[in-house]
Design an enzyme around this catalytic site. Sequence first.
Site, PDB file in Angstrom:
ATOM      1  N   ARG A   1     -41.293 -39.653  26.251  1.00  0.00           N
ATOM      2  CA  ARG A   1     -41.650 -38.428  26.968  1.00  0.00           C
ATOM      3  C   ARG A   1     -43.123 -38.382  27.383  1.00  0.00           C
ATOM      4  O   ARG A   1     -43.763 -37.335  27.389  1.00  0.00           O
ATOM      5  CB  ARG A   1     -41.277 -37.220  26.130  1.00  0.00           C
ATOM      6  CG  ARG A   1     -39.770 -37.213  25.842  1.00  0.00           C
ATOM      7  CD  ARG A   1     -39.417 -36.196  24.828  1.00  0.00           C
ATOM      8  NE  ARG A   1     -37.979 -36.169  24.582  1.00  0.00           N
ATOM      9  CZ  ARG A   1     -37.107 -35.483  25.304  1.00  0.00           C
ATOM     10  NH1 ARG A   1     -37.507 -34.791  26.328  1.00  0.00           N
ATOM     11  NH2 ARG A   1     -35.833 -35.511  25.009  1.00  0.00           N
ATOM     12  N   GLY A   2     -43.642 -39.550  27.688  1.00  0.00           N
ATOM     13  CA  GLY A   2     -45.008 -39.622  28.194  1.00  0.00           C
ATOM     14  C   GLY A   2     -45.984 -40.131  27.142  1.00  0.00           C
ATOM     15  O   GLY A   2     -47.065 -40.623  27.472  1.00  0.00           O
TER      16      GLY A   2
ATOM     17  N   LEU B   1     -40.579 -43.902  27.517  1.00  0.00           N
ATOM     18  CA  LEU B   1     -42.014 -43.712  27.262  1.00  0.00           C
ATOM     19  C   LEU B   1     -42.232 -42.625  26.210  1.00  0.00           C
ATOM     20  O   LEU B   1     -43.336 -42.078  26.095  1.00  0.00           O
ATOM     21  CB  LEU B   1     -42.729 -43.340  28.566  1.00  0.00           C
ATOM     22  CG  LEU B   1     -42.655 -44.407  29.657  1.00  0.00           C
ATOM     23  CD1 LEU B   1     -43.364 -43.940  30.926  1.00  0.00           C
ATOM     24  CD2 LEU B   1     -43.267 -45.720  29.166  1.00  0.00           C
TER      25      LEU B   1
ATOM     26  N   TYR C   1     -31.017 -28.345  34.157  1.00  0.00           N
ATOM     27  CA  TYR C   1     -32.446 -28.621  34.358  1.00  0.00           C
ATOM     28  C   TYR C   1     -32.970 -27.646  35.417  1.00  0.00           C
ATOM     29  O   TYR C   1     -32.699 -27.790  36.607  1.00  0.00           O
ATOM     30  CB  TYR C   1     -32.667 -30.052  34.836  1.00  0.00           C
ATOM     31  CG  TYR C   1     -32.365 -31.155  33.831  1.00  0.00           C
ATOM     32  CD1 TYR C   1     -32.368 -30.921  32.463  1.00  0.00           C
ATOM     33  CD2 TYR C   1     -32.100 -32.458  34.264  1.00  0.00           C
ATOM     34  CE1 TYR C   1     -32.104 -31.938  31.553  1.00  0.00           C
ATOM     35  CE2 TYR C   1     -31.841 -33.485  33.362  1.00  0.00           C
ATOM     36  CZ  TYR C   1     -31.841 -33.211  32.016  1.00  0.00           C
ATOM     37  OH  TYR C   1     -31.580 -34.226  31.120  1.00  0.00           O
TER      38      TYR C   1
HETATM   39  N1  LIG Z   1     -29.400 -37.194  27.792  1.00  0.00           N
HETATM   40  C1  LIG Z   1     -30.441 -36.530  27.318  1.00  0.00           C
HETATM   41  O1  LIG Z   1     -30.361 -35.868  26.285  1.00  0.00           O
HETATM   42  C2  LIG Z   1     -31.751 -36.623  28.031  1.00  0.00           C
HETATM   43  C3  LIG Z   1     -32.900 -36.074  27.439  1.00  0.00           C
HETATM   44  C4  LIG Z   1     -34.099 -36.190  28.119  1.00  0.00           C
HETATM   45  C5  LIG Z   1     -34.162 -36.829  29.329  1.00  0.00           C
HETATM   46  N2  LIG Z   1     -33.035 -37.328  29.914  1.00  0.00           N
HETATM   47  C6  LIG Z   1     -33.065 -37.990  31.234  1.00  0.00           C
HETATM   48  O2  LIG Z   1     -33.896 -39.122  31.163  1.00  0.00           O
HETATM   49  C7  LIG Z   1     -34.942 -39.023  32.127  1.00  0.00           C
HETATM   50  C8  LIG Z   1     -36.194 -39.677  31.593  1.00  0.00           C
HETATM   51  O3  LIG Z   1     -36.561 -39.034  30.395  1.00  0.00           O
HETATM   52  P1  LIG Z   1     -38.020 -38.625  30.084  1.00  0.00           P
HETATM   53  O4  LIG Z   1     -38.581 -37.950  31.275  1.00  0.00           O
HETATM   54  O5  LIG Z   1     -38.084 -37.942  28.792  1.00  0.00           O
HETATM   55  O6  LIG Z   1     -38.649 -40.045  29.941  1.00  0.00           O
HETATM   56  P2  LIG Z   1     -40.022 -40.747  29.814  1.00  0.00           P
HETATM   57  O7  LIG Z   1     -40.029 -41.713  30.943  1.00  0.00           O
HETATM   58  O8  LIG Z   1     -40.141 -41.186  28.417  1.00  0.00           O
HETATM   59  O9  LIG Z   1     -41.173 -39.667  30.003  1.00  0.00           O
HETATM   60  C9  LIG Z   1     -41.544 -39.205  31.260  1.00  0.00           C
HETATM   61  C10 LIG Z   1     -42.977 -38.755  31.191  1.00  0.00           C
HETATM   62  O10 LIG Z   1     -43.805 -39.906  31.032  1.00  0.00           O
HETATM   63  C11 LIG Z   1     -45.017 -39.750  31.746  1.00  0.00           C
HETATM   64  N3  LIG Z   1     -45.417 -41.025  32.352  1.00  0.00           N
HETATM   65  C12 LIG Z   1     -46.584 -41.665  32.168  1.00  0.00           C
HETATM   66  N4  LIG Z   1     -46.621 -42.807  32.851  1.00  0.00           N
HETATM   67  C13 LIG Z   1     -45.468 -42.906  33.506  1.00  0.00           C
HETATM   68  C14 LIG Z   1     -44.937 -43.860  34.389  1.00  0.00           C
HETATM   69  N5  LIG Z   1     -45.605 -44.928  34.760  1.00  0.00           N
HETATM   70  N6  LIG Z   1     -43.715 -43.655  34.877  1.00  0.00           N
HETATM   71  C15 LIG Z   1     -43.008 -42.574  34.498  1.00  0.00           C
HETATM   72  N7  LIG Z   1     -43.464 -41.603  33.688  1.00  0.00           N
HETATM   73  C16 LIG Z   1     -44.698 -41.770  33.186  1.00  0.00           C
HETATM   74  C17 LIG Z   1     -44.743 -38.703  32.794  1.00  0.00           C
HETATM   75  O11 LIG Z   1     -45.770 -37.767  32.632  1.00  0.00           O
HETATM   76  P3  LIG Z   1     -46.601 -37.160  33.873  1.00  0.00           P
HETATM   77  O12 LIG Z   1     -45.590 -36.661  34.860  1.00  0.00           O
HETATM   78  O13 LIG Z   1     -47.380 -36.095  33.233  1.00  0.00           O
HETATM   79  O14 LIG Z   1     -47.393 -38.283  34.378  1.00  0.00           O
HETATM   80  C18 LIG Z   1     -43.404 -38.068  32.467  1.00  0.00           C
HETATM   81  O15 LIG Z   1     -43.581 -36.709  32.195  1.00  0.00           O
HETATM   82  C19 LIG Z   1     -35.063 -37.535  32.405  1.00  0.00           C
HETATM   83  O16 LIG Z   1     -35.634 -37.282  33.655  1.00  0.00           O
HETATM   84  C20 LIG Z   1     -33.640 -37.093  32.318  1.00  0.00           C
HETATM   85  O17 LIG Z   1     -32.984 -37.356  33.544  1.00  0.00           O
HETATM   86  C21 LIG Z   1     -31.839 -37.247  29.251  1.00  0.00           C
END
Ligand SMILES: NC(=O)c1ccc[n+]([C@@H]2O[C@H](COP(=O)([O-])OP(=O)(O)OC[C@H]3O[C@@H](n4cnc5c(N)ncnc54)[C@H](OP(=O)(O)O)[C@@H]3O)[C@@H](O)[C@H]2O)c1
Length: 331
Positions: A208-209, A206, A56
């Site tokens: 990815r948002g 979420l 990352y």
């Molecule tokens: N193992 C894998 O293949 C894999 C793949 C992807 C991710 N991951 C891990 O999982 C974690 C979470 O994944 P993700 O970031 O895709 O998940 P997510 O929580 O589905 O999406 C995060 C996005 O949601 C938005 N968002 C809106 N309201 C929110 C709130 N209240 N709280 C948090 N986010 C909010 C944020 O956008 P804004 O910042 O624009 O507000 C942020 O960019 C990653 O950080 C990573 O460590 C693992």
Amino acid sequence: MIGRTLGAAGLRVSGLGLGCMGMSDLYGPADEEESIATIRAALDAGITLFDTGDYYGHGHNELLLGAALRGVPRERFVVSVKFGALRDPGGAWLGIDTRPAAVKNAIGYTLKRLALDHIDIYRPGRLDPAVPIEETVGAIAELIRAGYVRYLGLSEVGAETVRRANAVHPVLDLQIEYSLISRGIEATILPAARALGVGITAYGVLSRGLLGGHWARDRALPKGDIRNHLPRFSGDNLGRNLELVETLRMLAQAKGATAAQLAIAWVLARGADIVPLVGARRRDRLTEALGALEIALTSDDIARLESAVPAGAAAGTRYDARQMGILDSER
Ligand SMILES: NC(=O)c1ccc[n+]([C@@H]2O[C@H](COP(=O)([O-])OP(=O)(O)OC[C@H]3O[C@@H](n4cnc5c(N)ncnc54)[C@H](OP(=O)(O)O)[C@@H]3O)[C@@H](O)[C@H]2O)c1
């Protein structure tokens, strides 16, 4: 903060984990000071599980997390690290390398960047088609015996790979996408994990948002934002998916919650063996996510939610066709 137990080994972690990826990569520019403040605020709120990956931001995410955790007593946090993805300097994905020599090489850099003497959960980010999972797991087991790692984790693999890995060394948890609109694990992967005593750290809760309630149809995405290539964010799919979010928002309002909170609460309600990772990059988003812990969903609430947003309701797959084709979890 509620607690949850991961895996048969029984690692205690907070009921919500913080995923740090978006603080360095894939979701456009992030503010470094705000990222560190968000990690600190998560610790203050009782979050103990922090997820990162060495790829990352080419190590940036580990350096950032290491800086935020400096001076924090080691027993107050659990760090989960993914390794193995190969990327060029521009960030393009070149493949995966989880040969034993690559595993042992990668962890040295990770320990230095995080300024830690051991990693709590170490996992290959994807299955390497060229390396039997037994060999990769064998190398991690050696690192565990040497004290550099505490537990083995996996990421985005299917039930058969979980079984094969677990036969070599107990798998603590499988990190995999799981949300109201990404329910693919329910058919075989989740039952297999449960049968083996493997916990789930759910990412993309979420989507990815998309389900966050803050997405706008005309939001411009910078170059390098992965969502430029995700089918659910493109063209007509996005419009249809945002209609689902409106439904979610209305149901959330009835519970005095936001769409994001309801989406996170739904994952939390799917089982005590599941820990949602939230991808908050700012303190306001973190505060919102933490509010999900206050929502008590009744079985009626869940039934209403699942009939309004049924499994398979999303328009578009969770990754693009190329990725879907190589994901072990999608076989
Ligand atoms: N193992 C894998 O293949 C894999 C793949 C992807 C991710 N991951 C891990 O999982 C974690 C979470 O994944 P993700 O970031 O895709 O998940 P997510 O929580 O589905 O999406 C995060 C996005 O949601 C938005 N968002 C809106 N309201 C929110 C709130 N209240 N709280 C948090 N986010 C909010 C944020 O956008 P804004 O910042 O624009 O507000 C942020 O960019 C990653 O950080 C990573 O460590 C693992």
